[in-house]
Design a protein around this motif. Structure first.
Motif, PDB file in Angstrom:
ATOM      1  N   GLY A   1       0.564  -1.888  -2.548  1.00 42.25           N
ATOM      2  CA  GLY A   1      -0.076  -3.182  -2.757  1.00 42.25           C
ATOM      3  C   GLY A   1       0.216  -3.774  -4.124  1.00 42.25           C
ATOM      4  O   GLY A   1       1.067  -3.289  -4.877  1.00 42.25           O
ATOM      5  N   ALA A   2      -0.509  -4.820  -4.441  1.00 45.01           N
ATOM      6  CA  ALA A   2      -0.295  -5.522  -5.706  1.00 45.01           C
ATOM      7  C   ALA A   2      -0.717  -4.691  -6.907  1.00 45.01           C
ATOM      8  O   ALA A   2      -0.244  -4.917  -8.020  1.00 45.01           O
ATOM      9  N   ALA A   3      -1.611  -3.710  -6.698  1.00 41.47           N
ATOM     10  CA  ALA A   3      -2.101  -2.890  -7.810  1.00 41.47           C
ATOM     11  C   ALA A   3      -2.096  -1.420  -7.408  1.00 41.47           C
ATOM     12  O   ALA A   3      -2.339  -1.075  -6.248  1.00 41.47           O
ATOM     13  N   GLN A   4      -1.816  -0.563  -8.382  1.00 39.89           N
ATOM     14  CA  GLN A   4      -1.866   0.873  -8.157  1.00 39.89           C
ATOM     15  C   GLN A   4      -3.243   1.400  -8.544  1.00 39.89           C
ATOM     16  O   GLN A   4      -3.804   0.977  -9.564  1.00 39.89           O
TER      17      GLN A   4
ATOM     18  N   PRO B   1      -6.740  -3.104   9.187  1.00 38.27           N
ATOM     19  CA  PRO B   1      -6.245  -2.456   7.967  1.00 38.27           C
ATOM     20  C   PRO B   1      -6.752  -3.123   6.678  1.00 38.27           C
ATOM     21  O   PRO B   1      -6.043  -3.138   5.674  1.00 38.27           O
ATOM     22  N   SER B   2      -7.958  -3.652   6.676  1.00 39.27           N
ATOM     23  CA  SER B   2      -8.409  -4.468   5.547  1.00 39.27           C
ATOM     24  C   SER B   2      -8.522  -3.698   4.235  1.00 39.27           C
ATOM     25  O   SER B   2      -8.465  -4.293   3.157  1.00 39.27           O
ATOM     26  N   ALA B   3      -8.669  -2.361   4.286  1.00 42.65           N
ATOM     27  CA  ALA B   3      -8.831  -1.592   3.051  1.00 42.65           C
ATOM     28  C   ALA B   3      -7.614  -1.691   2.135  1.00 42.65           C
ATOM     29  O   ALA B   3      -7.746  -1.627   0.913  1.00 42.65           O
ATOM     30  N   PHE B   4      -6.435  -1.865   2.708  1.00 44.09           N
ATOM     31  CA  PHE B   4      -5.216  -1.864   1.895  1.00 44.09           C
ATOM     32  C   PHE B   4      -5.180  -3.029   0.909  1.00 44.09           C
ATOM     33  O   PHE B   4      -4.597  -2.908  -0.173  1.00 44.09           O
ATOM     34  N   THR B   5      -5.802  -4.124   1.245  1.00 44.47           N
ATOM     35  CA  THR B   5      -5.819  -5.279   0.345  1.00 44.47           C
ATOM     36  C   THR B   5      -6.952  -5.198  -0.668  1.00 44.47           C
ATOM     37  O   THR B   5      -7.053  -6.059  -1.543  1.00 44.47           O
ATOM     38  N   GLN B   6      -7.802  -4.171  -0.563  1.00 44.73           N
ATOM     39  CA  GLN B   6      -8.950  -4.022  -1.462  1.00 44.73           C
ATOM     40  C   GLN B   6      -8.652  -3.103  -2.647  1.00 44.73           C
ATOM     41  O   GLN B   6      -9.484  -2.950  -3.538  1.00 44.73           O
ATOM     42  N   ILE B   7      -7.485  -2.461  -2.657  1.00 43.05           N
ATOM     43  CA  ILE B   7      -7.154  -1.507  -3.724  1.00 43.05           C
ATOM     44  C   ILE B   7      -6.781  -2.263  -4.991  1.00 43.05           C
ATOM     45  O   ILE B   7      -5.910  -3.138  -4.971  1.00 43.05           O
TER      46      ILE B   7
END
Length: 316
Positions: free
Chosen positions: A233-236, A205-211
């Protein structure tokens, strides 16, 4: 500011899942295919590569779908929608403080292209149009303008290739956009084809931390828990193509709904909070109906409000 939801104008909705795996959303006399079927038994496993498919076949299919899309009335509608409404919030030249420059695109759940999913092909060529319209970090004669007063009348011409980092493209646009894509169903042929277009394939699921706050999230018809995870995540993301957020909130709040059976109360609350927070911070518009496929049903373009509009909302 609390956003109130207008009464629904749609007839009562029913869901049916057929033996092939499609979830049919039925409103009145109209049937809508909302969810894509999963080809492998385990949705986290790659699909099989059909023996008849090669990279050349995929390239030919891409060209066919792209030509049909560019000649469609829906393409013209989408160009106007993005250049005249959506991208004005992202363009620092319109007199407002910009909400952010798009420098990354993350695609979730596209589906296998080598297995012949029509909706996956339509989604891909639609995305290419959006990427071609995004403002560049430096001016270029071939870069479409996000200012409606200077934009020429849209014509059904090929949009320029996506601007991507670390990949050579036949365009004069500066390489400013990272293209990242994730779907566990992708097989080696899908990987080869998407890499040829400049995409970097991520492992779930690495994409979720790239947003990030400068990301375009392309995620139509994701499962509701995956969609919520992408928005938690941390950012919208600055810009999103995805299921109508109010539809997601309705599904989570419907007593006895299938989604409630999948998650406990805390998970549902977290998912609802992610959707509501993004809803409060954004503007959205339903995509038009596409005459060749139904993938745009219940799909919105969602973009972050200009900074001054968000500040006004906090004061109310």
């Amino acid at each position: 500011m609390t956003r109130t939801k207008a009464p629904s104008k749609h007839p009562k909705r029913h869901e049916l899942t057929d033996p092939s795996g499609w979830t049919h959303i039925i409103r009145g006399l109209k049937t809508i295919h909302l969810s894509k079927p999963s080809l492998p038994t385990d949705p986290l496993q790659p699909s099989q590569v059909p023996q008849s498919q090669t990279l050349t076949h995929l390239q030919a299919s891409h060209a066919k779908y792209r030509e049909q899309w560019l000649s469609s009335p829906c393409y013209q509608h989408i160009r106007r929608l993005f250049t005249e409404e959506v991208l004005s919030s992202l363009d620092p030249g319109n007199g407002k403080e910009k909400t952010g420059r798009i420098d990354r695109c993350i695609v979730l759940g596209l589906g296998s292209l080598s297995n012949g999913r029509r909706s996956s092909w339509w989604e891909l060529v639609f995305l290419e149009t959006i990427l071609s319209l995004l403002p560049s970090s430096s001016s270029s004669p071939s870069t479409p303008s996000a200012n409606p007063s200077t934009s020429p009348d849209p014509t059904p011409q090929d949009p320029p290739s996506p601007r991507i980092k670390n990949h050579e493209t036949p365009t004069t646009h500066p390489p400013t956009i990272d293209l990242l894509i994730q779907d566990p169903i992708f097989n080696p042929l899908d990987h080869e084809f998407l890499a040829s277009l400049g995409y970097t394939i991520l492992t779930h699921p690495s994409a979720f931390t790239q947003i990030t706050s400068s990301t375009l999230l392309f995620a139509p018809h994701l499962e509701i828990d995956i969609y919520a995870q992408a928005l938690s995540g941390a950012a919208q993301p600055a810009l999103c193509i995805g299921t109508d957020l109010t539809e997601c909130l309705d599904r989570l709040s419907t007593a006895g709904g299938r989604d409630k059976e999948k998650a406990d109360e805390d998970e549902r609350r977290g998912q609802s909070r992610a959707f509501q927070e993004y809803l409060d911070a954004t503007l959205s518009k339903r995509l038009p109906e596409f005459e060749r496929d139904d993938w745009m049903y219940f799909t919105n373009v969602i973009w972050r409000k200009p900074v001054d509009d968000r500040e006004k909302g906090k004061e109310r």
